[in-house]
Design a protein around this motif. Structure first.
Motif, PDB file in Angstrom:
ATOM      1  N   PRO A   1      46.323  38.965  42.775  1.00  0.00           N
ATOM      2  CA  PRO A   1      46.867  37.983  41.986  1.00  0.00           C
ATOM      3  C   PRO A   1      45.886  38.133  40.834  1.00  0.00           C
ATOM      4  N   SER A   2      45.213  38.189  41.282  1.00  0.00           N
ATOM      5  CA  SER A   2      44.146  38.253  39.935  1.00  0.00           C
ATOM      6  C   SER A   2      45.195  39.787  38.444  1.00  0.00           C
ATOM      7  N   SER A   3      45.836  40.290  38.572  1.00  0.00           N
ATOM      8  CA  SER A   3      46.834  41.209  37.228  1.00  0.00           C
ATOM      9  C   SER A   3      47.956  40.160  37.534  1.00  0.00           C
ATOM     10  N   ASN A   4      47.914  39.033  37.846  1.00  0.00           N
ATOM     11  CA  ASN A   4      49.334  38.690  37.716  1.00  0.00           C
ATOM     12  C   ASN A   4      50.314  39.348  36.993  1.00  0.00           C
ATOM     13  N   ILE A   5      50.735  40.731  37.765  1.00  0.00           N
ATOM     14  CA  ILE A   5      51.776  41.328  37.091  1.00  0.00           C
ATOM     15  C   ILE A   5      53.394  41.466  38.126  1.00  0.00           C
ATOM     16  N   CYS A   6      54.249  40.504  37.590  1.00  0.00           N
ATOM     17  CA  CYS A   6      55.389  41.341  38.857  1.00  0.00           C
ATOM     18  C   CYS A   6      56.772  41.240  37.259  1.00  0.00           C
ATOM     19  N   VAL A   7      58.139  42.214  38.123  1.00  0.00           N
ATOM     20  CA  VAL A   7      58.991  41.752  37.341  1.00  0.00           C
ATOM     21  C   VAL A   7      59.250  42.183  36.192  1.00  0.00           C
ATOM     22  N   LEU A   8      58.882  40.509  35.937  1.00  0.00           N
ATOM     23  CA  LEU A   8      59.038  39.477  34.272  1.00  0.00           C
ATOM     24  C   LEU A   8      58.195  39.575  34.028  1.00  0.00           C
ATOM     25  N   ASN A   9      56.893  40.329  34.146  1.00  0.00           N
ATOM     26  CA  ASN A   9      55.741  40.598  32.824  1.00  0.00           C
ATOM     27  C   ASN A   9      55.357  42.518  32.424  1.00  0.00           C
ATOM     28  N   ALA A  10      56.319  42.915  33.141  1.00  0.00           N
ATOM     29  CA  ALA A  10      56.020  44.266  33.404  1.00  0.00           C
ATOM     30  C   ALA A  10      56.498  44.922  32.497  1.00  0.00           C
ATOM     31  N   GLU A  11      57.026  45.083  31.769  1.00  0.00           N
ATOM     32  CA  GLU A  11      57.508  45.315  30.352  1.00  0.00           C
ATOM     33  C   GLU A  11      56.896  44.678  29.200  1.00  0.00           C
ATOM     34  N   PRO A  12      56.131  43.781  28.616  1.00  0.00           N
ATOM     35  CA  PRO A  12      55.154  42.963  28.185  1.00  0.00           C
ATOM     36  C   PRO A  12      53.981  43.633  28.384  1.00  0.00           C
ATOM     37  N   SER A  13      53.342  43.641  29.793  1.00  0.00           N
ATOM     38  CA  SER A  13      52.208  43.874  30.137  1.00  0.00           C
ATOM     39  C   SER A  13      52.685  45.672  29.373  1.00  0.00           C
ATOM     40  N   PHE A  14      53.368  46.794  29.734  1.00  0.00           N
ATOM     41  CA  PHE A  14      53.236  47.485  29.039  1.00  0.00           C
ATOM     42  C   PHE A  14      52.964  48.339  28.028  1.00  0.00           C
ATOM     43  N   LEU A  15      53.448  46.472  26.527  1.00  0.00           N
ATOM     44  CA  LEU A  15      53.488  47.681  25.493  1.00  0.00           C
ATOM     45  C   LEU A  15      52.035  48.017  25.221  1.00  0.00           C
ATOM     46  N   PRO A  16      50.565  47.136  25.218  1.00  0.00           N
ATOM     47  CA  PRO A  16      49.780  47.930  24.538  1.00  0.00           C
ATOM     48  C   PRO A  16      49.269  49.680  24.658  1.00  0.00           C
ATOM     49  N   HIS A  17      50.528  50.267  26.140  1.00  0.00           N
ATOM     50  CA  HIS A  17      50.160  51.447  26.475  1.00  0.00           C
ATOM     51  C   HIS A  17      50.857  51.981  25.450  1.00  0.00           C
ATOM     52  N   LEU A  18      52.352  51.552  25.168  1.00  0.00           N
ATOM     53  CA  LEU A  18      52.468  51.820  23.764  1.00  0.00           C
ATOM     54  C   LEU A  18      52.248  52.381  22.715  1.00  0.00           C
ATOM     55  N   ILE A  19      51.809  51.178  22.350  1.00  0.00           N
ATOM     56  CA  ILE A  19      50.367  51.014  20.765  1.00  0.00           C
ATOM     57  C   ILE A  19      49.534  51.868  20.881  1.00  0.00           C
TER      58      ILE A  19
END
Ligand SMILES: O=C1C[C@@H](C(=O)O)NC(=O)N1
Length: 373
Positions: A165-183
């Motif tokens: 629960p602390s990471s709060n990652i699911c299919v709906l926010n998995a893409e926005p959460s990836f964007l820091p890796h892209l940057i």
């Protein structure tokens, strides 16, 4: 050329497609051309994945044997087995034209074994169990790719963590959460050409726009049509990344309408046997993937027209992607579409015992292919 009722597109190119292996590949590879396309950028997530030069050349030869009229650009699967030396080998293999015992058929000067490397975060989609967990580990690979001018293709989702629960990652926010890796990747390797694949969110569109010219983004046909409501309870529309909110879909449509040159078609057309799409068990969800290849160009024309972007069809399905990938188009190869009413998408395609069900089966599309030269 566009008139009110016909459109010609020069050498349409699909910069993200799954052509599978074995009997399923025999069925779906010919659908690239059926859907109006002359170039296929082929994904490596087979079982086992395509991990080196020899495997990429063998797979390419198999695809060419099924349909030699399509240009296949191959990718390698990013994994610990990949080395900087393998990157250099893959880039220059076509110059030799023969790898070990493998003859790879007629060799053009640019017949490289692999154009790009595809990264799947572990566990996010079909055959991604061998995917990666940390990008830093692969910096020597990315450095070699930057030197060799190879493309890095990113499945841009972080793995879901339902038990955390602390990471709060699911299919709906998995893409926005990836964007820091892209940057971060772009900052570390500014000359490396990177493609964020199958973007589904406004956040991803804005992020890619904000980065330099070496970063591009593919958009699928189905994500121009679907939102959450279409796949929640409808397994045929389930794919990864999942379609998001109406406002996210609007951002995808707007960036195409704007004619932004770093956003182009990659269909992520992903065939699965109907039994795997239509059934799930408590431990096994239905397969992720939407299949668009056999109807692709008419479908994209229909969708672009629905939001007033039909005049962008040529650039979205050919010009922009070809420019980013440095694959000049051949003006002798034209796919001509004609407006039609009452055309209903086929219920299925079969070959032997293999069967695939296309996206929008039974629905009407307003365009059909009349000529494909
Ligand atoms: O990234 C992917 C992979 C694909 C597949 O089935 O291979 N299906 C998807 O929905 N997304």
């Amino acid at each position: 050329m566009t008139t009110a009722d016909t459109i010609s597109v020069t050498a349409p190119a699909d910069f993200h497609v799954h052509l599978r292996q074995g009997a399923l590949s025999e069925l779906v590879t010919s659908h690239v051309r059926l859907g109006g396309f002359t170039l296929a950028y082929v994904m490596p997530n087979l079982q086992p994945p395509i991990k080196n030069t020899e495997e990429a050349l063998l797979y390419k030869a198999q695809l060419q044997a099924i349909d030699p009229t399509v240009e296949y650009l191959m990718t390698l699967y990013l994994s610990p087995d990949l080395t900087p030396d393998e990157i250099r080998k893959a880039k220059h293999a076509g110059v030799v034209g023969k790898i070990g015992r493998l003859s790879v058929g007629p060799v053009q000067a640019d017949n490289i074994a692999s154009t790009g490397v595809k990264s799947y975060p572990r566990g996010v989609t079909t055959n991604s169990d061998g995917g990666i967990e940390s990008y830093e580990t692969y910096y020597p690979i990315f450095r070699a790719m930057e030197e060799e001018d190879m493309v890095l293709n990113l499945h841009g989702e972080v793995p879901s963590a339902p038990s955390d629960p602390s990471s709060n990652i699911c299919v709906l926010n998995a893409e926005p959460s990836f964007l820091p890796h892209l940057i971060k990747l772009h900052a570390a390797f500014p000359k490396l050409r990177i493609v964020l694949e199958h973007a589904t969110t406004r956040a991803a569109v804005e992020c890619v726009k904000s980065l330099g010219d070496t970063v591009a983004c593919t958009i699928t046909a189905h994500h121009l049509a679907l939102t959450v409501d279409d796949w929640a309870g409808q397994s045929w529309n389930f794919c990864k990344p999942v379609a998001k909110f109406p406002d996210d879909r609007q951002a995808l449509r707007d960036v195409i309408k704007e004619g932004h040159p770093r956003f182009f078609l990659g269909s992520d057309s992903a065939p699965h046997p109907p039994t795997k799409k239509s059934t799930s068990t408590p431990s096994q969800p239905c397969a992720a993937g939407v299949y668009t290849s056999p109807i692709l160009l008419p479908l994209v024309a229909h969708l672009l027209e629905s939001f007033g972007a039909l005049d962008k069809l040529e650039n979205f399905t050919s010009g922009f992607g070809r420019a980013f990938y440095q694959r000049p188009s051949n003006s002798a190869r034209q796919t001509k579409l004609r407006r039609i009413s009452g055309r209903v998408v086929e219920a299925k395609w079969t070959k032997g015992t293999e069967e695939v069900v296309p996206f929008w089966a039974g629905k009407e599309i307003g365009w059909e292919i009349v000529e494909d030269e």
